[in-house]
Scaffold this active site. Structure first.
Site, mmCIF file in Angstrom:
data_model
loop_
_atom_site.group_PDB
_atom_site.id
_atom_site.type_symbol
_atom_site.label_atom_id
_atom_site.label_comp_id
_atom_site.label_asym_id
_atom_site.label_seq_id
_atom_site.Cartn_x
_atom_site.Cartn_y
_atom_site.Cartn_z
ATOM 1 N N SER A 31 -10.701 10.933 0.207
ATOM 2 C CA SER A 31 -9.853 9.741 0.212
ATOM 3 C C SER A 31 -10.585 8.629 -0.523
ATOM 4 C CB SER A 31 -9.539 9.313 1.650
ATOM 5 O OG SER A 31 -8.797 8.112 1.660
ATOM 6 N N ARG A 61 -0.215 20.839 11.533
ATOM 7 C CA ARG A 61 0.611 21.763 10.730
ATOM 8 C C ARG A 61 -0.233 22.525 9.709
ATOM 9 N NH1 ARG A 61 3.683 17.284 10.910
ATOM 10 N NH2 ARG A 61 3.357 16.780 8.719
ATOM 11 N N ASP A 62 -1.283 21.910 9.211
ATOM 12 C CA ASP A 62 -2.214 22.657 8.362
ATOM 13 C C ASP A 62 -2.789 23.842 9.125
ATOM 14 O OD1 ASP A 62 -1.891 21.018 6.172
ATOM 15 O OD2 ASP A 62 -3.658 19.789 6.588
ATOM 16 N N HIS A 117 -5.155 11.539 -4.733
ATOM 17 C CA HIS A 117 -4.989 12.091 -3.392
ATOM 18 C C HIS A 117 -4.774 13.602 -3.410
ATOM 19 C CE1 HIS A 117 -3.992 11.871 0.882
ATOM 20 N NE2 HIS A 117 -2.944 12.637 0.647
ATOM 21 N N GLU A 147 8.306 12.687 2.318
ATOM 22 C CA GLU A 147 7.250 13.246 3.161
ATOM 23 C C GLU A 147 7.634 13.185 4.640
ATOM 24 O OE1 GLU A 147 3.437 11.618 2.129
ATOM 25 O OE2 GLU A 147 3.705 12.056 -0.011
ATOM 26 N N ASP A 155 2.293 23.635 4.849
ATOM 27 C CA ASP A 155 2.755 22.423 5.519
ATOM 28 C C ASP A 155 3.301 21.452 4.487
ATOM 29 O OD1 ASP A 155 0.744 19.605 6.100
ATOM 30 O OD2 ASP A 155 2.729 19.866 6.988
ATOM 31 N N SER A 169 -7.293 12.587 6.145
ATOM 32 C CA SER A 169 -7.316 11.142 6.348
ATOM 33 C C SER A 169 -5.893 10.604 6.311
ATOM 34 C CB SER A 169 -8.142 10.463 5.243
ATOM 35 O OG SER A 169 -7.575 10.734 3.971
ATOM 36 N N HIS A 170 -5.663 9.549 7.065
ATOM 37 C CA HIS A 170 -4.406 8.801 6.972
ATOM 38 C C HIS A 170 -4.765 7.323 6.992
ATOM 39 C CE1 HIS A 170 -0.003 10.135 7.542
ATOM 40 N NE2 HIS A 170 -0.561 10.827 6.575
ATOM 41 N N ASN A 171 -5.516 6.922 5.978
ATOM 42 C CA ASN A 171 -6.118 5.601 5.958
ATOM 43 C C ASN A 171 -5.128 4.500 5.585
ATOM 44 O OD1 ASN A 171 -8.449 7.045 6.494
ATOM 45 N ND2 ASN A 171 -9.094 7.090 4.359
ATOM 46 N N HIS A 172 -4.548 4.597 4.410
ATOM 47 C CA HIS A 172 -3.600 3.571 3.976
ATOM 48 C C HIS A 172 -2.406 3.458 4.921
ATOM 49 C CE1 HIS A 172 -6.125 3.111 0.626
ATOM 50 N NE2 HIS A 172 -5.226 2.970 -0.350
#
Length: 755
Positions: free
Chosen positions: A558, A112-113, A34, A309, A265, A90-93
């Site tokens: 991802s 935030r990025d 990741h 996180e 971030d 991505s925020h897949n999982h």
């Protein structure tokens, strides 16, 4: 969590000792797929990321691109060009384990990025992929993800203006949530993630640190287990959009006053990831006292503080003499502020209550992960097996398919007009937002807190000399998405088509492609066939973007999107932006009078089937090879953009998913219909093949369109608009006739099923 044996050997060799527990976990997360892109980085050099418009390319929190200079209303031409930022993640999982929080924190992270580049976020795009729509679990994930995106985006006041939704059986065990953000800045306000000099302070700003999201980077680098929804819940972050809104405004004040030297971030690997990456980029070090971090929960360990996180947090590099002013601004916005350490010229060192828990070379930590050398197999070409479906039944099935049906149920939950920038919103081929200085939007809000209002007032009173306090007269077009049916059957060709499709969407609104970012999603790369498909989408996307002279300036990878249900299709989400003069664009819907032409290939010669990747084959269980793309896609896109902006053009609509049948149905309204005639030896192929790079144009001058596309693409006159709200398609010896009300009912599949 544990560090792989081979990696541990490298770490021990570098350190000359066994790593501490905190070091081992830090290496495991920062050397994960990741964070380190160990399987994909060797492939990413295929992308062309350079161009005169590119200010900052891949490697920072977001890319920075200069907009073309444009004349203002007063005739003045900017000497300093306006910059936009582009990012995607991505925020897949997390979205599988907890769809609401997983999707929401994906939005928060990409915003935030944007902030970390000194930019103000002005638009979001989300591309979402789920299992079969009629599956109960897929609907649960779908509804939760949309709720998470809408709640977070609406609360922070950043409009979601574009995106896509696709359903495919191979996403059942692993949905994808890809979110892109566009921000606005200029040269004077630009900030990067590269630490500047030893002696500067590191300041942590935002929400307090808790235990949520521990090991998120490592979690995102593994296949989803059967019990992931319960076992991996602690790895999912919990968002607070109201704190994010305050952070957006506080960041803006800090940037306005020039108080930030560099920023990062806090995302993957938390404070450890953000702070070490900042100094690693400058080949510097840091000394951080972890107990100084403001905490939400008691008795947190050094490892938890380092790797959590928790959301809505930023790490800033600040000159010592500016720390008090930073604290004053941050506290005005009711946010936490901790001076946690400083930049050094030595190692990256973290202490906790006087004990050293991390002491490593920052560059080795950030860049030392060895790349994977993986086996790859090319996918097999599909055989041709075409269904013999009734034409009217096929029309009904494809127009009402969840993949081609209206996504109104989704985007009506998003506030796509907040900020009053949106000229063309979701539901069209591409969105268009107005480019102007961000403070005009901030100053117009009435629902901000007293702290925000006082800060906005102080900014409004502060004289500005950057030349950006007016409209620029430019529109920014945004298109985002992929096509899993395409890339499943043909990864390389399908990815090329995805790039062309997004460019055509932008050109249909009269804009010229400027730059793109990608989110490359794949399954377990250790499987040769999966890695072969992933390699194909990288090469295909890179090749077409280079052909279109559209640099890919950043992105996200991802992998390990694999579950007990199997791997996902290789999915190359592309978010592309284009620019144009003004904010107006031709509509998608036809007016009641005017000729209709098709730019691009109409039908198929007998025996020349090319329905591969189409919704037609997905609905009727067939297979075929993927269609060839236009010979000169760059000229086609450029010409389409010019024709779309011509005064004689009444409407333009891209032809892609669902083919000509769906595009025609989408153009019909309650006030205007279409009467078209199609000549083809293969009626099903002509109506339903999905070759991208085609467009329907309603025009007052067919001759002008033919002249513009002479030598670029064929132009076929199909018929004309009518005032009876009826779609009539004469094709071969058959006629399909329906009206706007019936089309609207067919296309309401998602809304009808979920409400």
């Amino acid at each position: 969590m544990s560090l792989a044996d081979s990696d541990r050997e490298l770490v021990v060799s570098e350190l000359g000792r066994e790593p501490t527990r905190a070091e081992a976990v830090l290496f495991e997360n920062l050397w994960s797929e990741h964070c380190a892109y160990r399987s994909s980085r060797p492939l990413l050099s295929a992308f062309d990321s350079e161009g005169e418009q590119v200010v900052i390319g891949p490697g920072d929190d977001a890319a920075v691109v200069a907009l073309p200079s444009a004349d203002a209303d007063d005739g003045h031409v900017d000497d300093e060009r306006t910059y936009i930022t582009l990012g995607i993640e991505s925020h897949n999982h997390p979205s599988y384990v907890d769809p609401v929080d997983g999707a929401a924190t994906g939005v928060g992270g990409i915003v935030r990025d944007t902030l970390s580049m000194g930019a103000y976020p002005i638009a979001l795009a989300d591309s979402l992929y789920f299992g079969e729509f009629d599956d109960d679990h897929s609907q649960y994930l779908f509804e939760g993800v949309v709720e998470g995106i809408s709640h977070y985006g609406n609360c922070i006041g950043v409009p979601t203006v574009a995106g896509s939704v696709d359903f495919h059986p191979d996403y059942e065990g692993n949905p994808l949530v890809n979110v892109a953000c566009v921000g606005l800045t200029n040269e004077e306000r630009l900030v990067t993630a590269v630490a500047q000099k030893p002696g500067n302070k590191l300041v942590l700003v935002g929400n307090a640190t808790g235990r949520d999201g521990l090991g998120g980077a490592s979690f995102a680098s593994e296949d989803l287990a059967e019990d992931a929804e319960t076992a991996d819940r602690p790895a999912v972050q919990v968002g607070d959009p109201y704190a994010e809104k305050l952070l957006i405004e506080a960041n803006e004040q800090l940037v306005d006053e020039g108080l930030i030297e560099s920023a990062r971030d806090l995302g993957a690997a938390g404070l450890g990831g953000a702070s070490s990456e900042m100094v690693a980029k400058a080949d510097l070090g840091a000394r951080i006292e972890l107990e100084r971090v403001h905490q939400r929960e008691p008795n947190m360990s050094a490892l938890e503080i380092l790797l959590a996180e928790s959301q809505e947090r930023m790490c800033y590099e600040v000159e010592p003499e500016n720390v008090d002013r930073v604290r004053e601004i941050v506290e005005r916005f009711d946010l936490g502020c901790s001076v946690i350490g400083e930049v050094t010229a030595e190692n990256y060192v973290c202490t906790f209550d006087g004990e050293t828990v991390v002491d490593v070379d920052a560059y080795f930590l950030g860049e030392g992960a060895p790349m994977n050398d993986l086996a790859s197999e090319d996918p097999e070409d599909p055989e041709t097996d075409l269904p013999d479906a009734d034409l009217e039944a096929a029309f009904d099935a494809i127009v009402s398919s969840p993949n081609t049906a209206s996504k109104r149920w989704v985007y009506r939950q998003y506030d796509h007009e907040v900020g009053v920038r949106t000229s063309v919103g979701p539901g069209d081929d591409a969105a268009i937002v107005a480019v102007r200085e961000a403070s005009a939007e901030r100053g117009s809000a009435d629902n901000s807190s007293s702290a925000e209002r006082s800060s906005a007032d102080s900014r409004a009173a502060k004289p500005r000399d950057d030349g950006d306090s007016r409209e620029s007269g430019q529109g920014l077009a945004l298109s985002s998405g992929a096509a899993p049916n395409w890339t499943d059957v043909a990864p390389y060709e399908g990815a090329r088509a995805v790039a062309l499709e997004n460019a055509t969407n932008i050109a249909a609104k009269g804009a010229t492609p400027l730059a793109a970012v990608d989110c490359l999603n794949g399954g377990n790369p250790e499987k040769p066939d999966v890695y072969g498909g992933f390699t194909g989408i990288v090469d295909g996307l890179a090749e077409m973007c280079e052909t279109l002279s559209t640099p890919v300036v950043g992105g996200n990878v991802s992998l390990y999107n694999d579950s007990v249900a199997g791997p996902i299709p290789p999915t190359p989400t592309l978010a592309m932006v284009g620019s144009k003069e003004g904010y107006d664009a031709p509509p998608l819907s036809v007016e009641s009078d005017g000729a209709l032409v098709l730019v691009g290939d109409l039908g198929l010669e007998e025996g020349d089937s090319r329905l591969g990747g189409s919704e037609y084959l997905a609905q009727f269980d067939g297979s075929d090879r993927f269609p060839a793309l236009p010979a000169d896609p760059a000229d086609l896109v450029e010409t389409l953009a010019a024709v779309a902006d011509d005064d004689a053009t009444l409407a333009v609509h891209d032809v892609s998913h669902g083919g000509l049948a769906v595009a025609l149905a989408e153009m019909v309204t309650e006030d205007a219909g279409l009467d078209v005639s199609i000549s083809s030896d293969d009626p099903a192929g002509a109506l339903f093949h999905e070759q991208p790079g085609r467009a329907l144009i309603q025009t007052e001058s067919v001759a002008a369109v033919r002249e513009a596309f002479d030598g670029v693409a064929p132009v076929v006159e199909l018929g004309a608009a009518t005032d009876d709200a009826t779609l009539t398609i004469d094709i071969g010896e058959q006629t399909i006739e329906t009206d706007a009300a019936a089309i609207r009912e067919r296309r309401a599949t998602i809304e009808r099923e979920l409400e």
